[in-house]
Write a protein that holds these residues in place. Structure first.
Motif, mmCIF file in Angstrom:
data_model
loop_
_atom_site.group_PDB
_atom_site.id
_atom_site.type_symbol
_atom_site.label_atom_id
_atom_site.label_comp_id
_atom_site.label_asym_id
_atom_site.label_seq_id
_atom_site.Cartn_x
_atom_site.Cartn_y
_atom_site.Cartn_z
ATOM 1 N N ASP A 188 -13.432 10.139 -0.348
ATOM 2 C CA ASP A 188 -12.543 9.440 -0.772
ATOM 3 C C ASP A 188 -10.553 9.862 -0.776
ATOM 4 O O ASP A 188 -10.546 9.215 -1.694
ATOM 5 C CB ASP A 188 -12.664 11.038 -2.037
ATOM 6 C CG ASP A 188 -13.949 10.668 -2.288
ATOM 7 O OD1 ASP A 188 -15.043 9.765 -2.420
ATOM 8 O OD2 ASP A 188 -14.775 11.764 -2.827
ATOM 9 N N ALA A 229 1.325 -1.119 0.232
ATOM 10 C CA ALA A 229 0.036 0.249 -0.233
ATOM 11 C C ALA A 229 0.847 1.483 -0.358
ATOM 12 O O ALA A 229 0.618 2.115 -0.342
ATOM 13 C CB ALA A 229 -1.026 0.094 0.912
ATOM 14 N N ARG A 276 -0.637 4.699 -1.514
ATOM 15 C CA ARG A 276 -2.486 4.706 -1.179
ATOM 16 C C ARG A 276 -2.335 5.814 0.708
ATOM 17 O O ARG A 276 -1.005 5.676 1.187
ATOM 18 C CB ARG A 276 -2.515 3.720 -0.447
ATOM 19 C CG ARG A 276 -2.868 2.412 -2.340
ATOM 20 C CD ARG A 276 -3.234 1.147 -1.248
ATOM 21 N NE ARG A 276 -5.189 1.653 -1.853
ATOM 22 C CZ ARG A 276 -5.746 0.842 -1.327
ATOM 23 N NH1 ARG A 276 -5.233 -0.245 -0.694
ATOM 24 N NH2 ARG A 276 -7.258 0.974 -0.757
ATOM 25 N N THR A 277 -2.608 6.164 0.574
ATOM 26 C CA THR A 277 -2.732 7.206 1.866
ATOM 27 C C THR A 277 -3.210 6.972 2.886
ATOM 28 O O THR A 277 -4.337 6.145 3.202
ATOM 29 C CB THR A 277 -3.622 8.749 1.643
ATOM 30 O OG1 THR A 277 -2.977 9.364 0.424
ATOM 31 C CG2 THR A 277 -3.689 9.750 3.093
ATOM 32 N N ASP A 329 -7.201 6.115 1.885
ATOM 33 C CA ASP A 329 -7.229 4.776 1.820
ATOM 34 C C ASP A 329 -7.374 3.390 2.359
ATOM 35 O O ASP A 329 -8.316 2.388 2.727
ATOM 36 C CB ASP A 329 -6.345 4.677 0.774
ATOM 37 C CG ASP A 329 -5.938 5.899 -0.084
ATOM 38 O OD1 ASP A 329 -7.540 5.757 -1.190
ATOM 39 O OD2 ASP A 329 -4.915 6.038 -0.458
ATOM 40 N N ASP A 362 -13.645 2.686 0.937
ATOM 41 C CA ASP A 362 -13.950 2.854 0.111
ATOM 42 C C ASP A 362 -14.597 3.969 -0.121
ATOM 43 O O ASP A 362 -14.118 4.616 -1.414
ATOM 44 C CB ASP A 362 -15.153 1.517 0.392
ATOM 45 C CG ASP A 362 -14.085 0.625 0.173
ATOM 46 O OD1 ASP A 362 -13.312 0.167 0.334
ATOM 47 O OD2 ASP A 362 -14.986 -0.361 1.168
ATOM 48 N N ALA A 391 -9.459 -0.619 4.961
ATOM 49 C CA ALA A 391 -9.353 -0.359 4.024
ATOM 50 C C ALA A 391 -10.685 0.851 3.867
ATOM 51 O O ALA A 391 -11.695 0.408 4.257
ATOM 52 C CB ALA A 391 -9.887 -0.937 2.268
#
Length: 201
Positions: free
Chosen positions: A157, A7, A12-13, A160, A181, A179
Motif C-alpha cells: 500500500d 513521480a 510517490r514513495t 509506489d 500496485d 510500480a
C-alpha cells in the motif's frame, strides 16, 4: 527519466535498491533534485554522503557509542531508528533515508502512514522484487507484534515505485523500475507493473 521526475513531484514513495557501489546514493540525489524547494526534508544517514542542494533540510547522522578507558559508555549511540522516530519533531514533508538496514524499516512504514508520502529510501537487494521482501524482513527486526503478511500488505500500500540499479563491467545502470500496485494476500505476491527494464546484457 521523465516518469521518475513526475513521480517525485507527485509525491510517490520511491525505494532505490541495488548492491554495494551501484550508485544508489548518486541516483537518490538525482531524484531529490526534483522535490519542490518549498518542501521540508529530513535526511537521515549512517554516514553523511548525500549532497542535498535544497533550502529547507534537517540533516541527521547516526553515531556510534563512545566508551571511556574503564569501558563505561560516555557517549550513547544514536541509531538510524532513533533518528527516524525523532524526525517528527521537525515536521518534515518527506523523509530521505540513506540506507534502510534494520528495524527502522518499520518506523519508515509508520511514517509513510502518517503523512510523509513521497519519501525516498535506499536498501541493498538483488532485484526490485527482492527489495520489497527485504524491506518486510527488515521491518520484523523492530520486534513488533505484527504478522509478516500484514507488513507485506502495508508495503504494498505504501511503496509506489522500486528502482533497481546494478553495476556490470564497471558501468552503473538502472536495471528495472517497478510500480507497486498492492500485495495480493491470496497469491502472497506483490502485484507490480514494469515501467522500465534494461535490455542490455
Amino acid at each position: 527519466a521523465e516518469q521518475l521526475a513526475g513521480a517525485v513531484r507527485d509525491r510517490r514513495t520511491i525505494l532505490v535498491s541495488g548492491g554495494t557501489d551501484t550508485g544508489k546514493t548518486t541516483f537518490t540525489k538525482a531524484l531529490i533534485d526534483f522535490i519542490p524547494q518549498s518542501e521540508r526534508l529530513a535526511v537521515i544517514e549512517d554516514t553523511m554522503e548525500l549532497k542535498v542542494d535544497h533550502p529547507n533540510v534537517c540533516r541527521f547522522e547516526a553515531r556510534k557509542e563512545v566508551r571511556d578507558q574503564a569501558g563505561n559508555v560516555s557517549v550513547p549511540a544514536v541509531t538510524i531508528r532513533d533518528l527516524v522516530k525523532a524526525k517528527l519533531r521537525h515536521r518534515p514533508d518527506r523523509l530521505i533515508i540513506g540506507e534502510v538496514r534494520g528495524g527502522e524499516a518499520f518506523d519508515l512504514l509508520d511514517a509513510l502512514n502518517t503523512g510523509h508520502a513521497g519519501s525516498i529510501s535506499t536498501l541493498h537487494a538483488n532485484s526490485a522484487l527482492q527489495a520489497l521482501s527485504r524491506l518486510a524482513s527488515l521491518a520484523l527486526r523492530a520486534d513488533v507484534d505484527l504478522p509478516y503478511r500484514a507488513l507485506q500488505a502495508e508495503i504494498g500500500d505504501l511503496i509506489d515505485i522500486v528502482v533497481h540499479i546494478e553495476r556490470r563491467e564497471h558501468q552503473r545502470r538502472v536495471a528495472q523500475v517497478l510500480a507497486v500496485d498492492c500485495f495480493d494476500a491470496d497469491t502472497t505476491r506483490y502485484t507490480t507493473t514494469t515501467l522500465f527494464e534494461s535490455t542490455l546484457n
